[in-house]
Design a protein around this motif. Structure first.
Motif, PDB file in Angstrom:
ATOM      1  N   UNK A  67      63.190  57.883 193.432  1.00  0.00           N
ATOM      2  CA  UNK A  67      64.198  57.811 192.383  1.00  0.00           C
ATOM      3  C   UNK A  67      65.455  57.162 192.956  1.00  0.00           C
ATOM      4  N   UNK A  68      65.881  56.044 192.397  1.00  0.00           N
ATOM      5  CA  UNK A  68      67.033  55.302 192.929  1.00  0.00           C
ATOM      6  C   UNK A  68      68.331  55.720 192.250  1.00  0.00           C
ATOM      7  N   UNK A  69      68.337  55.685 190.919  1.00  0.00           N
ATOM      8  CA  UNK A  69      69.562  56.020 190.190  1.00  0.00           C
ATOM      9  C   UNK A  69      69.231  56.296 188.730  1.00  0.00           C
ATOM     10  N   UNK A  70      70.224  56.764 188.008  1.00  0.00           N
ATOM     11  CA  UNK A  70      70.077  57.031 186.589  1.00  0.00           C
ATOM     12  C   UNK A  70      71.350  56.597 185.873  1.00  0.00           C
ATOM     13  N   UNK A  71      71.206  56.313 184.599  1.00  0.00           N
ATOM     14  CA  UNK A  71      72.365  55.937 183.787  1.00  0.00           C
ATOM     15  C   UNK A  71      72.192  56.497 182.388  1.00  0.00           C
ATOM     16  N   UNK A  72      73.247  57.125 181.891  1.00  0.00           N
ATOM     17  CA  UNK A  72      73.259  57.581 180.501  1.00  0.00           C
ATOM     18  C   UNK A  72      73.739  56.395 179.677  1.00  0.00           C
ATOM     19  N   UNK A  73      72.870  55.842 178.845  1.00  0.00           N
ATOM     20  CA  UNK A  73      73.192  54.626 178.100  1.00  0.00           C
ATOM     21  C   UNK A  73      73.613  54.898 176.663  1.00  0.00           C
ATOM     22  N   UNK A  74      73.402  56.096 176.177  1.00  0.00           N
ATOM     23  CA  UNK A  74      73.860  56.497 174.840  1.00  0.00           C
ATOM     24  C   UNK A  74      73.901  58.018 174.809  1.00  0.00           C
ATOM     25  N   UNK A  75      74.809  58.575 173.998  1.00  0.00           N
ATOM     26  CA  UNK A  75      74.911  60.028 173.923  1.00  0.00           C
ATOM     27  C   UNK A  75      75.487  60.444 172.569  1.00  0.00           C
ATOM     28  N   UNK A  76      74.878  61.425 171.955  1.00  0.00           N
ATOM     29  CA  UNK A  76      75.377  61.972 170.700  1.00  0.00           C
ATOM     30  C   UNK A  76      76.811  62.474 170.851  1.00  0.00           C
ATOM     31  N   UNK A  77      77.138  62.997 172.020  1.00  0.00           N
ATOM     32  CA  UNK A  77      78.472  63.561 172.237  1.00  0.00           C
ATOM     33  C   UNK A  77      79.573  62.507 172.252  1.00  0.00           C
ATOM     34  N   UNK A  78      79.196  61.233 172.392  1.00  0.00           N
ATOM     35  CA  UNK A  78      80.187  60.157 172.376  1.00  0.00           C
ATOM     36  C   UNK A  78      80.117  59.327 171.101  1.00  0.00           C
ATOM     37  N   UNK A  79      79.357  59.823 170.112  1.00  0.00           N
ATOM     38  CA  UNK A  79      79.276  59.142 168.824  1.00  0.00           C
ATOM     39  C   UNK A  79      78.065  58.255 168.620  1.00  0.00           C
ATOM     40  N   UNK A  80      77.182  58.159 169.602  1.00  0.00           N
ATOM     41  CA  UNK A  80      75.953  57.373 169.433  1.00  0.00           C
ATOM     42  C   UNK A  80      75.020  58.065 168.447  1.00  0.00           C
ATOM     43  N   UNK A  81      74.077  57.321 167.891  1.00  0.00           N
ATOM     44  CA  UNK A  81      73.097  57.880 166.953  1.00  0.00           C
ATOM     45  C   UNK A  81      71.967  58.612 167.649  1.00  0.00           C
ATOM     46  N   UNK A  82      71.893  58.509 168.971  1.00  0.00           N
ATOM     47  CA  UNK A  82      70.846  59.138 169.765  1.00  0.00           C
ATOM     48  C   UNK A  82      71.355  59.295 171.190  1.00  0.00           C
ATOM     49  N   UNK A  83      70.614  60.031 171.999  1.00  0.00           N
ATOM     50  CA  UNK A  83      70.884  60.130 173.435  1.00  0.00           C
ATOM     51  C   UNK A  83      69.842  59.292 174.164  1.00  0.00           C
ATOM     52  N   UNK A  84      70.242  58.664 175.244  1.00  0.00           N
ATOM     53  CA  UNK A  84      69.298  57.879 176.034  1.00  0.00           C
ATOM     54  C   UNK A  84      69.732  57.882 177.483  1.00  0.00           C
ATOM     55  N   UNK A  85      68.752  58.073 178.352  1.00  0.00           N
ATOM     56  CA  UNK A  85      68.996  58.028 179.790  1.00  0.00           C
ATOM     57  C   UNK A  85      67.885  57.203 180.422  1.00  0.00           C
ATOM     58  N   UNK A  86      68.277  56.338 181.376  1.00  0.00           N
ATOM     59  CA  UNK A  86      67.328  55.487 182.089  1.00  0.00           C
ATOM     60  C   UNK A  86      67.247  55.954 183.536  1.00  0.00           C
ATOM     61  N   UNK A  87      66.032  56.033 184.054  1.00  0.00           N
ATOM     62  CA  UNK A  87      65.749  56.415 185.440  1.00  0.00           C
ATOM     63  C   UNK A  87      65.150  55.200 186.134  1.00  0.00           C
ATOM     64  N   UNK A  88      65.743  54.742 187.243  1.00  0.00           N
ATOM     65  CA  UNK A  88      65.206  53.622 187.991  1.00  0.00           C
ATOM     66  C   UNK A  88      64.516  54.120 189.253  1.00  0.00           C
ATOM     67  N   UNK A  89      63.412  53.456 189.588  1.00  0.00           N
ATOM     68  CA  UNK A  89      62.592  53.813 190.750  1.00  0.00           C
ATOM     69  C   UNK A  89      62.396  52.616 191.668  1.00  0.00           C
ATOM     70  N   UNK A  90      62.121  52.910 192.949  1.00  0.00           N
ATOM     71  CA  UNK A  90      61.794  51.871 193.911  1.00  0.00           C
ATOM     72  C   UNK A  90      60.534  51.153 193.470  1.00  0.00           C
ATOM     73  N   UNK A  91      60.449  49.880 193.856  1.00  0.00           N
ATOM     74  CA  UNK A  91      59.228  49.122 193.557  1.00  0.00           C
ATOM     75  C   UNK A  91      58.112  49.541 194.470  1.00  0.00           C
TER      76      UNK A  91
END
Length: 91
Positions: A67-91
């Protein structure tokens, strides 16, 4: 990771079971239409999304060396229509 995310969200009840995952060779994306830490909180209570999400991410980082890193790309708590989180992994 995508299978794990779908499975645990299904077990967590109505709010969490709106989550679904998709992935490619380097990342897993989890998106949800409702959030256990935001959608059904008592009136006047602040959203717990940031607190809970960051705790989970720290646990994932500590338990999976690929597991390299993660990013919250959308969140209901900030007014987005959905929550979304991306998880990046080593190749």
């Amino acid at each position: 990771m995508a299978s794990y995310q779908d499975y645990v969200h299904a077990l967590m009840g109505p709010a969490a079971s709106t989550a679904y995952s998709f992935f490619d060779e380097n990342k897993v994306v989890v998106r949800r239409r409702a959030c256990s830490y935001h959608s059904y909180r008592p009136e006047g209570m602040r959203s717990m999304c940031d607190d809970m999400g960051e705790g989970f991410m720290k646990g994932y980082m500590e338990s999976d060396r690929n597991f390299i890193r993660t990013e919250k790309t959308a969140c209901l708590s900030t007014g987005s229509d959905y929550c979304e989180r991306t998880f990046w992994y080593k190749e």
